[in-house]
Design a protein around this motif. Structure first.
Motif, PDB file in Angstrom:
ATOM      1  N   ALA A  54      53.937  34.540  36.196  1.00  0.00           N
ATOM      2  CA  ALA A  54      52.654  34.750  35.511  1.00  0.00           C
ATOM      3  C   ALA A  54      51.585  35.185  36.504  1.00  0.00           C
ATOM      4  O   ALA A  54      50.777  36.076  36.210  1.00  0.00           O
ATOM      5  N   GLY A  55      51.589  34.586  37.685  1.00  0.00           N
ATOM      6  CA  GLY A  55      50.630  34.985  38.720  1.00  0.00           C
ATOM      7  C   GLY A  55      50.832  36.424  39.148  1.00  0.00           C
ATOM      8  O   GLY A  55      49.870  37.189  39.318  1.00  0.00           O
ATOM      9  N   LYS A  56      52.085  36.816  39.349  1.00  0.00           N
ATOM     10  CA  LYS A  56      52.386  38.206  39.724  1.00  0.00           C
ATOM     11  C   LYS A  56      51.959  39.164  38.613  1.00  0.00           C
ATOM     12  O   LYS A  56      51.409  40.232  38.888  1.00  0.00           O
ATOM     13  N   ALA A  57      52.211  38.779  37.362  1.00  0.00           N
ATOM     14  CA  ALA A  57      51.825  39.635  36.247  1.00  0.00           C
ATOM     15  C   ALA A  57      50.313  39.833  36.228  1.00  0.00           C
ATOM     16  O   ALA A  57      49.826  40.951  35.999  1.00  0.00           O
ATOM     17  N   GLU A  58      49.568  38.758  36.471  1.00  0.00           N
ATOM     18  CA  GLU A  58      48.106  38.879  36.515  1.00  0.00           C
ATOM     19  C   GLU A  58      47.670  39.803  37.642  1.00  0.00           C
ATOM     20  O   GLU A  58      46.742  40.609  37.478  1.00  0.00           O
ATOM     21  N   GLU A  59      48.327  39.713  38.789  1.00  0.00           N
ATOM     22  CA  GLU A  59      48.010  40.605  39.910  1.00  0.00           C
ATOM     23  C   GLU A  59      48.248  42.062  39.524  1.00  0.00           C
ATOM     24  O   GLU A  59      47.426  42.939  39.821  1.00  0.00           O
ATOM     25  N   TYR A  60      49.374  42.338  38.856  1.00  0.00           N
ATOM     26  CA  TYR A  60      49.694  43.704  38.448  1.00  0.00           C
ATOM     27  C   TYR A  60      48.689  44.221  37.418  1.00  0.00           C
ATOM     28  O   TYR A  60      48.267  45.380  37.473  1.00  0.00           O
ATOM     29  N   VAL A  61      48.292  43.358  36.497  1.00  0.00           N
ATOM     30  CA  VAL A  61      47.305  43.760  35.484  1.00  0.00           C
ATOM     31  C   VAL A  61      45.973  44.071  36.171  1.00  0.00           C
ATOM     32  O   VAL A  61      45.335  45.091  35.883  1.00  0.00           O
ATOM     33  N   ASP A  62      45.536  43.227  37.071  1.00  0.00           N
ATOM     34  CA  ASP A  62      44.281  43.469  37.785  1.00  0.00           C
ATOM     35  C   ASP A  62      44.356  44.744  38.607  1.00  0.00           C
ATOM     36  O   ASP A  62      43.392  45.537  38.636  1.00  0.00           O
ATOM     37  N   SER A  63      45.490  44.975  39.257  1.00  0.00           N
ATOM     38  CA  SER A  63      45.665  46.185  40.050  1.00  0.00           C
ATOM     39  C   SER A  63      45.618  47.420  39.149  1.00  0.00           C
ATOM     40  O   SER A  63      44.988  48.427  39.498  1.00  0.00           O
ATOM     41  N   ALA A  64      46.284  47.347  37.999  1.00  0.00           N
ATOM     42  CA  ALA A  64      46.285  48.482  37.076  1.00  0.00           C
ATOM     43  C   ALA A  64      44.878  48.766  36.542  1.00  0.00           C
ATOM     44  O   ALA A  64      44.463  49.913  36.471  1.00  0.00           O
TER      45      ALA A  64
END
Length: 94
Positions: A77-87
């Motif tokens: 979930a943390g990685k997914a949030e990082e990817y969403v923020d990066s996108a």
């Protein structure tokens, strides 16, 4: 081979040995059957204790796996949030 199969094999062999030994012993039948009953009860108690210990080990292992699964889920979930923020950041720069 599973632990339960090993325990069952040991108990079965012990019971068979006790029965054979008691049946060929030169004692009267009442005494032989009393000994057989006592041995069987002792072996049954040992088997129950071994199975309870195995059950406890399995429950502990399951709890550990559950906690490990939660940790992986939180990490994902943390990685997914990082990817969403990066996108979002990359889309904002376009």
């Amino acid at each position: 081979m599973s632990t339960n199969k090993i325990i069952l094999g040991i108990v079965t062999a012990a019971v068979a040995g006790a029965v054979i030994g008691l049946l060929i012993a030169p004692e009267d039948s009442k005494r032989t059957f009393k000994k057989l009953k006592k041995k069987t009860n002792n072996l049954a108690g040992d088997l129950i204790a071994a199975l309870e210990k195995s059950k406890e080990k399995a429950a502990n292992a399951a709890a550990g796996l559950k906690e490990e699964g939660k940790a992986y889920a939180n990490e994902a979930a943390g990685k997914a949030e990082e990817y969403v923020d990066s996108a979002r950041h990359q889309v904002g720069n376009i």
